[in-house]
Write a protein that holds these residues in place. Structure first.
Motif, mmCIF file in Angstrom:
data_model
loop_
_atom_site.group_PDB
_atom_site.id
_atom_site.type_symbol
_atom_site.label_atom_id
_atom_site.label_comp_id
_atom_site.label_asym_id
_atom_site.label_seq_id
_atom_site.Cartn_x
_atom_site.Cartn_y
_atom_site.Cartn_z
ATOM 1 N N LEU A 41 70.868 62.527 31.927
ATOM 2 C CA LEU A 41 70.192 62.104 33.141
ATOM 3 C C LEU A 41 68.881 62.852 33.331
ATOM 4 N N MET A 42 68.873 64.150 33.013
ATOM 5 C CA MET A 42 67.697 64.982 33.216
ATOM 6 C C MET A 42 66.671 64.868 32.089
ATOM 7 N N ARG A 43 67.011 64.185 31.014
ATOM 8 C CA ARG A 43 66.095 64.083 29.874
ATOM 9 C C ARG A 43 64.843 63.320 30.283
ATOM 10 N N ILE A 44 63.679 63.790 29.824
ATOM 11 C CA ILE A 44 62.402 63.147 30.122
ATOM 12 C C ILE A 44 61.883 62.505 28.826
ATOM 13 N N PRO A 45 62.125 61.199 28.651
ATOM 14 C CA PRO A 45 61.699 60.540 27.410
ATOM 15 C C PRO A 45 60.237 60.129 27.408
ATOM 16 N N ASN A 46 59.611 60.099 28.578
ATOM 17 C CA ASN A 46 58.221 59.663 28.685
ATOM 18 C C ASN A 46 57.325 60.517 27.788
ATOM 19 N N PRO A 47 56.590 59.908 26.837
ATOM 20 C CA PRO A 47 55.729 60.705 25.946
ATOM 21 C C PRO A 47 54.625 61.455 26.679
ATOM 22 N N GLU A 48 54.287 61.029 27.891
ATOM 23 C CA GLU A 48 53.265 61.738 28.658
ATOM 24 C C GLU A 48 53.861 62.884 29.472
ATOM 25 N N GLY A 49 55.188 63.015 29.420
ATOM 26 C CA GLY A 49 55.851 64.044 30.205
ATOM 27 C C GLY A 49 55.994 65.351 29.451
ATOM 28 N N VAL A 50 56.657 66.294 30.098
ATOM 29 C CA VAL A 50 56.891 67.603 29.495
ATOM 30 C C VAL A 50 58.283 68.070 29.891
ATOM 31 N N GLN A 51 59.017 68.602 28.921
ATOM 32 C CA GLN A 51 60.343 69.151 29.148
ATOM 33 C C GLN A 51 60.542 70.297 28.170
ATOM 34 N N GLU A 52 60.342 71.502 28.657
ATOM 35 C CA GLU A 52 60.443 72.680 27.795
ATOM 36 C C GLU A 52 61.181 73.793 28.530
ATOM 37 N N THR A 53 62.061 74.462 27.800
ATOM 38 C CA THR A 53 62.678 75.696 28.280
ATOM 39 C C THR A 53 62.526 76.716 27.164
ATOM 40 N N TYR A 54 61.862 77.826 27.447
ATOM 41 C CA TYR A 54 61.481 78.751 26.385
ATOM 42 C C TYR A 54 61.268 80.144 26.967
ATOM 43 N N THR A 55 61.066 81.124 26.101
ATOM 44 C CA THR A 55 60.725 82.471 26.555
ATOM 45 C C THR A 55 59.239 82.738 26.320
ATOM 46 N N ALA A 56 58.667 83.502 27.234
ATOM 47 C CA ALA A 56 57.290 83.975 27.089
ATOM 48 C C ALA A 56 57.292 85.467 27.359
ATOM 49 N N ARG A 57 56.418 86.155 26.679
ATOM 50 C CA ARG A 57 56.313 87.604 26.867
ATOM 51 C C ARG A 57 55.521 87.880 28.133
ATOM 52 N N ILE A 58 56.213 88.308 29.175
ATOM 53 C CA ILE A 58 55.606 88.556 30.481
ATOM 54 C C ILE A 58 55.997 89.956 30.937
ATOM 55 N N GLY A 59 55.024 90.779 31.243
ATOM 56 C CA GLY A 59 55.307 92.117 31.747
ATOM 57 C C GLY A 59 56.103 92.968 30.771
ATOM 58 N N GLY A 60 55.899 92.760 29.484
ATOM 59 C CA GLY A 60 56.554 93.582 28.468
ATOM 60 C C GLY A 60 57.948 93.130 28.069
ATOM 61 N N ILE A 61 58.459 92.044 28.663
ATOM 62 C CA ILE A 61 59.778 91.522 28.295
ATOM 63 C C ILE A 61 59.705 90.005 28.130
ATOM 64 N N ASP A 62 60.706 89.436 27.467
ATOM 65 C CA ASP A 62 60.795 87.985 27.340
ATOM 66 C C ASP A 62 61.433 87.402 28.591
ATOM 67 N N GLN A 63 60.719 86.495 29.252
ATOM 68 C CA GLN A 63 61.228 85.854 30.466
ATOM 69 C C GLN A 63 61.349 84.347 30.224
ATOM 70 N N TRP A 64 62.440 83.771 30.704
ATOM 71 C CA TRP A 64 62.745 82.361 30.481
ATOM 72 C C TRP A 64 62.007 81.487 31.482
#
Length: 373
Positions: free
Chosen positions: A42-65
């Motif tokens: 239900l939550m999947r975003i199939p629209n090619p113009e859309g965005v659906q990402e869950t990832y880590t980024a290095r923020i403040g010296g740690i990986d934040q989701w």
């Protein structure tokens, strides 16, 4: 027509399924997994113009989701700062956020010491950084990261409960990053909130003739008083105000529908769910001394448009002080929106009102730069 409906129901019955389909019928063991799969699809975003990402980024010296979801990357971006401390919104996105994603790109993140980010790193080194200013710095860094990733100059900053504290500081410190600020369950003065909350609980207990609750509340008065506000005192003081609808209007329980949301979340596994409580214990004690001193009452000028979405029945972070602050503050644009059927959990209690309010009052600020009427 009635015969056609009966025929359709019969054809959809398991008794008319093919042998292969019947063999795949769920057992009680995998019912939860199948339910999670339904929510995920239900939550999947199939629209090619859309965005659906869950990832880590290095923020403040740690990986934040970080979670980024939306049907169109060109839409305005809302950066949502969750409450708690350490109560992430990502596990319950499926309960209210899907309609918002048609008009906004919604960004959520598990804060330092919370949820999936807690799992990534809850070392002693991180424990030593659990301060309000660190959360402010993290928020500013995430805003910079998101606007670069999505190619947008500014974001809408929206925050709930505890999250309103670092968010207010970030808006005051870096107004250049944001179109507007939206506070939900806003904290203005924490000590005022605690006093108003327990006064409500006591009044309700007396009105309803609950002598046991009255005795229990009176045993911890005066509150907050001059004694240190400990975690144990907060838990005891909020028991009856929340029982009488101060957390979710007209409800005496939120544990099942809100705290149980992670069981169906496609983003959270069993270890992530266990981290929710562990993160709360990890952060609250370290933030408590600073938290109870929070006071935005002296802020008389706000540098960007400010909107407060206020639950009429909120006695967790009572809305009265927020409305009073909003009346006094000077800002390029300001508006208070009352959620008449909500307490503290307005996005979950009145998701339709949230969508309409964002479309009517916030989206014009981000799209046109004009204040709505």
């Amino acid at each position: 027509m009635k015969k056609l409906l009966l025929l359709a129901a019969a054809l959809l019955s398991p008794a008319f399924a093919t042998p292969a389909a019947r063999a795949q019928a769920p057992s009680p063991v995998d019912d939860l997994a199948r339910a999670r799969a339904v929510v995920e699809d239900l939550m999947r975003i199939p629209n090619p113009e859309g965005v659906q990402e869950t990832y880590t980024a290095r923020i403040g010296g740690i990986d934040q989701w970080i979670s980024i979801r939306g049907q169109d990357r060109a839409n305005p971006v809302v950066l949502f700062v969750h409450g708690g401390p350490a109560t992430p919104t990502i596990p319950s996105l499926w309960q209210f956020q899907r309609p918002l994603e048609e008009y906004f790109t919604m960004v959520n993140y598990d804060q330092r010491g919370a949820g999936k980010t807690f799992r990534e790193d809850h070392s002693d080194a991180v424990a030593g950084t659990i301060r309000i200013q660190t959360y402010v710095d993290d928020l500013v860094a995430i805003a910079e990261h998101v606007r670069a990733k999505l190619g947008q100059d500014k974001l809408v900053l929206m925050a709930h409960s505890w999250g309103t504290i670092p968010a207010m500081h970030a808006a005051l410190a870096r107004p250049d990053l944001f179109h507007a600020y939206v506070g939900i369950g806003q904290a203005i003065n924490v000590r005022d909130n605690e006093r108003i909350s327990i006064e409500y609980g006591l009044a309700e207990a007396k009105r309803r003739g609950n002598d046991a609750a009255v005795r229990e509340i009176e045993a911890i008065l005066p509150y907050p008083g001059d004694a240190p506000i400990t975690r144990e005192r907060i838990v005891a003081a909020r028991k009856w105000p929340q029982h009488y609808g101060g957390m979710a209007a007209f409800r005496d329980e939120t544990n099942l529908w809100f705290f149980g949301a992670a069981r169906l979340s496609p983003d959270y596994d069993a270890q992530d769910r266990a981290a929710l409580n562990e993160g709360s214990l990890f952060t609250l004690g370290r933030l408590l001394d600073e938290y109870v001193q929070v006071d935005f009452k002296p802020v008389r000028e706000f540098p960007i448009p400010v909107l407060m979405f206020m639950g009429r029945h909120d006695y967790t972070t009572p809305s009265g002080p927020t409305a009073e602050w909003l009346d006094r503050v000077q800002a390029p644009y300001k508006r208070g929106v009352w959620f008449e059927r909500s307490a503290h959990m307005a996005p979950w209690e009145e998701p339709g009102k949230l969508l309409v309010s964002l479309l009517e009052y916030v989206r014009p600020l981000a799209v046109d730069g004009d204040a709505p009427r």
